[in-house]
Motif scaffolding. Structure first.
Motif, PDB file in Angstrom:
ATOM      1  N   ALA A 133       9.102 -11.464   0.169  1.00 47.44           N
ATOM      2  CA  ALA A 133       8.118 -12.310  -0.499  1.00 47.44           C
ATOM      3  C   ALA A 133       7.662 -11.646  -1.798  1.00 47.44           C
ATOM      4  CB  ALA A 133       6.927 -12.558   0.418  1.00 47.44           C
ATOM      5  N   PRO A 134       7.132 -12.411  -2.746  1.00 43.43           N
ATOM      6  CA  PRO A 134       6.699 -11.833  -4.023  1.00 43.43           C
ATOM      7  C   PRO A 134       5.657 -10.732  -3.835  1.00 43.43           C
ATOM      8  CG  PRO A 134       6.779 -14.231  -4.170  1.00 43.43           C
ATOM      9  CD  PRO A 134       6.990 -13.887  -2.727  1.00 43.43           C
ATOM     10  N   HIS A 135       5.735  -9.715  -4.690  1.00 41.27           N
ATOM     11  CA  HIS A 135       4.774  -8.621  -4.730  1.00 41.27           C
ATOM     12  C   HIS A 135       3.944  -8.744  -6.003  1.00 41.27           C
ATOM     13  CE1 HIS A 135       7.439  -7.214  -1.645  1.00 41.27           C
ATOM     14  NE2 HIS A 135       6.936  -6.005  -1.579  1.00 41.27           N
ATOM     15  N   ASP A 136       2.657  -8.375  -5.918  1.00 42.80           N
ATOM     16  CA  ASP A 136       1.818  -8.347  -7.117  1.00 42.80           C
ATOM     17  C   ASP A 136       0.753  -7.273  -6.937  1.00 42.80           C
ATOM     18  OD1 ASP A 136      -0.110  -9.430  -5.407  1.00 42.80           O
ATOM     19  OD2 ASP A 136       0.160 -11.471  -6.168  1.00 42.80           O
ATOM     20  N   THR A 160      -0.033  -4.760   2.076  1.00 46.82           N
ATOM     21  CA  THR A 160       1.380  -4.645   1.744  1.00 46.82           C
ATOM     22  C   THR A 160       1.675  -5.532   0.530  1.00 46.82           C
ATOM     23  OG1 THR A 160       1.936  -6.456   3.266  1.00 46.82           O
ATOM     24  CG2 THR A 160       2.022  -4.222   4.147  1.00 46.82           C
ATOM     25  N   HIS A 161       2.930  -5.625   0.138  1.00 45.85           N
ATOM     26  CA  HIS A 161       3.380  -6.514  -0.933  1.00 45.85           C
ATOM     27  C   HIS A 161       2.713  -6.210  -2.270  1.00 45.85           C
ATOM     28  CE1 HIS A 161       4.712  -8.557   2.696  1.00 45.85           C
ATOM     29  NE2 HIS A 161       5.595  -9.189   1.953  1.00 45.85           N
ATOM     30  N   LEU A 162       2.569  -4.916  -2.545  1.00 45.43           N
ATOM     31  CA  LEU A 162       2.023  -4.482  -3.831  1.00 45.43           C
ATOM     32  C   LEU A 162       3.155  -4.193  -4.810  1.00 45.43           C
ATOM     33  CD1 LEU A 162      -0.654  -2.008  -2.479  1.00 45.43           C
ATOM     34  CD2 LEU A 162      -1.154  -4.102  -3.747  1.00 45.43           C
ATOM     35  N   LYS A 163       2.899  -4.418  -6.073  1.00 49.68           N
ATOM     36  CA  LYS A 163       3.843  -3.998  -7.092  1.00 49.68           C
ATOM     37  C   LYS A 163       3.730  -2.493  -7.301  1.00 49.68           C
ATOM     38  CE  LYS A 163       4.965  -7.892 -10.077  1.00 49.68           C
ATOM     39  NZ  LYS A 163       4.984  -8.399 -11.470  1.00 49.68           N
ATOM     40  N   THR A 164       4.666  -1.938  -8.051  1.00 47.39           N
ATOM     41  CA  THR A 164       4.583  -0.523  -8.367  1.00 47.39           C
ATOM     42  C   THR A 164       3.301  -0.228  -9.135  1.00 47.39           C
ATOM     43  OG1 THR A 164       5.851  -0.895 -10.385  1.00 47.39           O
ATOM     44  CG2 THR A 164       7.071  -0.230  -8.431  1.00 47.39           C
ATOM     45  N   GLY A 165       2.777   0.957  -8.958  1.00 42.44           N
ATOM     46  CA  GLY A 165       1.554   1.354  -9.644  1.00 42.44           C
ATOM     47  C   GLY A 165       1.478   2.854  -9.728  1.00 42.44           C
ATOM     48  N   TYR A 166       0.271   3.376  -9.721  1.00 42.45           N
ATOM     49  CA  TYR A 166       0.110   4.829  -9.709  1.00 42.45           C
ATOM     50  C   TYR A 166      -1.056   5.216  -8.828  1.00 42.45           C
ATOM     51  CZ  TYR A 166      -3.234   3.794 -13.498  1.00 42.45           C
ATOM     52  OH  TYR A 166      -4.257   3.276 -14.259  1.00 42.45           O
ATOM     53  N   ILE A 167      -0.937   6.392  -8.215  1.00 42.30           N
ATOM     54  CA  ILE A 167      -1.970   6.907  -7.327  1.00 42.30           C
ATOM     55  C   ILE A 167      -3.038   7.637  -8.115  1.00 42.30           C
ATOM     56  CG2 ILE A 167      -2.396   8.403  -5.331  1.00 42.30           C
ATOM     57  CD1 ILE A 167       0.559   8.084  -4.602  1.00 42.30           C
ATOM     58  N   ARG A 168      -2.608   8.414  -9.098  1.00 37.01           N
ATOM     59  CA  ARG A 168      -3.505   9.176  -9.951  1.00 37.01           C
ATOM     60  C   ARG A 168      -3.161   8.897 -11.407  1.00 37.01           C
ATOM     61  NH1 ARG A 168      -5.055  14.137  -7.609  1.00 37.01           N
ATOM     62  NH2 ARG A 168      -6.099  14.539  -9.576  1.00 37.01           N
ATOM     63  N   ARG A 169      -4.120   9.055 -12.293  1.00 37.27           N
ATOM     64  CA  ARG A 169      -3.873   8.805 -13.710  1.00 37.27           C
ATOM     65  C   ARG A 169      -3.020   9.900 -14.348  1.00 37.27           C
ATOM     66  NH1 ARG A 169      -6.818   4.663 -15.947  1.00 37.27           N
ATOM     67  NH2 ARG A 169      -6.441   5.495 -18.025  1.00 37.27           N
ATOM     68  N   ASN A 170      -2.685  10.940 -13.559  1.00 33.80           N
ATOM     69  CA  ASN A 170      -1.789  11.968 -14.095  1.00 33.80           C
ATOM     70  C   ASN A 170      -0.323  11.534 -14.010  1.00 33.80           C
ATOM     71  OD1 ASN A 170      -1.188  12.133 -11.373  1.00 33.80           O
ATOM     72  ND2 ASN A 170      -1.800  14.271 -11.141  1.00 33.80           N
ATOM     73  N   GLY A 171      -0.094  10.313 -13.542  1.00 30.98           N
ATOM     74  CA  GLY A 171       1.259   9.795 -13.497  1.00 30.98           C
ATOM     75  C   GLY A 171       1.865   9.720 -12.116  1.00 30.98           C
ATOM     76  N   ALA A 172       1.179  10.250 -11.086  1.00 31.00           N
ATOM     77  CA  ALA A 172       1.704  10.152  -9.722  1.00 31.00           C
ATOM     78  C   ALA A 172       1.847   8.688  -9.342  1.00 31.00           C
ATOM     79  CB  ALA A 172       0.766  10.868  -8.748  1.00 31.00           C
ATOM     80  N   SER A 219       3.264   5.061  -7.290  1.00 29.89           N
ATOM     81  CA  SER A 219       3.435   4.411  -5.993  1.00 29.89           C
ATOM     82  C   SER A 219       4.458   3.298  -6.165  1.00 29.89           C
ATOM     83  CB  SER A 219       2.111   3.844  -5.471  1.00 29.89           C
ATOM     84  OG  SER A 219       1.577   2.883  -6.365  1.00 29.89           O
ATOM     85  N   SER A 220       5.222   3.025  -5.119  1.00 31.13           N
ATOM     86  CA  SER A 220       6.307   2.058  -5.211  1.00 31.13           C
ATOM     87  C   SER A 220       5.898   0.719  -4.606  1.00 31.13           C
ATOM     88  CB  SER A 220       7.547   2.581  -4.494  1.00 31.13           C
ATOM     89  OG  SER A 220       7.394   2.453  -3.088  1.00 31.13           O
ATOM     90  N   ASP A 221       6.779  -0.267  -4.722  1.00 30.00           N
ATOM     91  CA  ASP A 221       6.495  -1.576  -4.131  1.00 30.00           C
ATOM     92  C   ASP A 221       6.759  -1.588  -2.628  1.00 30.00           C
ATOM     93  OD1 ASP A 221       9.239  -1.426  -4.138  1.00 30.00           O
ATOM     94  OD2 ASP A 221       9.564  -3.251  -5.301  1.00 30.00           O
ATOM     95  N   GLN A 222       7.129  -0.432  -2.065  1.00 31.21           N
ATOM     96  CA  GLN A 222       7.283  -0.311  -0.622  1.00 31.21           C
ATOM     97  C   GLN A 222       6.070   0.344   0.033  1.00 31.21           C
ATOM     98  OE1 GLN A 222      11.132   1.244   0.677  1.00 31.21           O
ATOM     99  NE2 GLN A 222      11.974   0.842  -1.361  1.00 31.21           N
ATOM    100  N   ALA A 223       5.058   0.651  -0.758  1.00 31.25           N
ATOM    101  CA  ALA A 223       3.872   1.339  -0.244  1.00 31.25           C
ATOM    102  C   ALA A 223       3.039   0.423   0.647  1.00 31.25           C
ATOM    103  CB  ALA A 223       3.023   1.855  -1.401  1.00 31.25           C
ATOM    104  N   THR A 224       2.413   1.033   1.645  1.00 33.78           N
ATOM    105  CA  THR A 224       1.453   0.353   2.513  1.00 33.78           C
ATOM    106  C   THR A 224       0.135   1.129   2.467  1.00 33.78           C
ATOM    107  OG1 THR A 224       3.159  -0.470   4.022  1.00 33.78           O
ATOM    108  CG2 THR A 224       0.911  -0.351   4.875  1.00 33.78           C
ATOM    109  N   ILE A 225      -0.964   0.413   2.255  1.00 33.05           N
ATOM    110  CA  ILE A 225      -2.283   1.050   2.211  1.00 33.05           C
ATOM    111  C   ILE A 225      -3.079   0.621   3.439  1.00 33.05           C
ATOM    112  CG2 ILE A 225      -4.443   1.304   0.934  1.00 33.05           C
ATOM    113  CD1 ILE A 225      -2.909   0.548  -1.601  1.00 33.05           C
TER     114      ILE A 225
END
Length: 222
Positions: free
Chosen positions: A62-65, A84-96, A98-104
């Motif tokens: 299904a679409p991720h956003d 779930t179903h998140l787009k890629t992003g970042y965990i920290r502003r230092n560039g770490a 997160s992928s679209d497979q992440a679960t929070i």
């Protein structure tokens, strides 16, 4: 890229960002039961809707956003939400990243006027262990803003459509830590294992105390 300056952050930034938290229940119009909990959006973060009616998560295709899809259950007095179903992003502003497979998984615990959020991110692409973040909020009797001023794209000296980057194998800074401090690349890129004291023994034979590292340390101390 200028066009990504106002790109929404993922729901991880509920606790990672400098936001207030405004949360309310959404009742079912017929039964009056809580259908969902809503956490208001911010300038760079979409709202979070925590569905409480037992609906399943969508297909992995299904679409991720940046909003993701979140369901919640009660564990005693604790609300546990799974996103779930998140787009890629970042965990920290230092560039770490997160992928679209992440679960929070977010735990909401209230103690009087304090609400504590504990977030765990599982990401098979970038993390070897769950990343844990906590933040506490104090109940306010004053109205809490649910957003900020409109996000304005700034001039960062990069024209629209261009992404500064190095091609694979061409990054001249990839071994900067190893050269500057004499730290083996395995220690810099080895994942969660490198956090524990026992790892020192594993790399002891590979560690080389560089003269530049000694002078840098001396300068920092002085």
């Amino acid at each position: 890229m200028p066009e990504r300056t106002c790109w929404f952050q993922t729901q991880w930034h509920i606790a990672a960002g400098p936001f207030s938290l405004r949360m309310w229940a959404v009742p079912d119009p017929i039964t009056g039961k809580v259908l969902a909990w809503t956490i208001a959006a911010w300038e760079t973060r979409a709202p979070m809707i925590i569905w409480m009616d037992g609906r399943p998560h969508p297909s992995k295709n299904a679409p991720h956003d940046q909003t993701g899809f979140t369901t919640g259950v009660w564990n005693g007095n604790e609300l546990v939400a799974t996103t779930t179903h998140l787009k890629t992003g970042y965990i920290r502003r230092n560039g770490a990243a997160s992928s679209d497979q992440a679960t929070i998984t977010t735990h909401f615990r209230r103690h009087g006027d304090l609400l504590t959020l504990t977030l765990l991110m599982d990401d098979p692409v970038y993390l070897t262990e769950p990343y844990i973040l906590t933040r506490s909020y104090n109940l306010s009797t004053n109205p809490v803003a649910i957003g900020g001023p409109p996000c304005i794209v700034g001039d960062e000296g990069v024209e629209s459509g261009r992404v500064p980057h190095y091609l694979p194998g061409k990054n001249p800074f990839i071994d900067e830590i190893a050269k500057r401090y004499g730290i083996p690349a395995d220690a810099a890129m080895g994942g969660a294992e490198t956090m524990y004291p026992e790892y020192r023994e594993k790399i002891r034979s590979k560690f080389v105390r560089r003269s530049s590292a000694r002078s840098t340390a001396a300068s920092a101390i002085s």
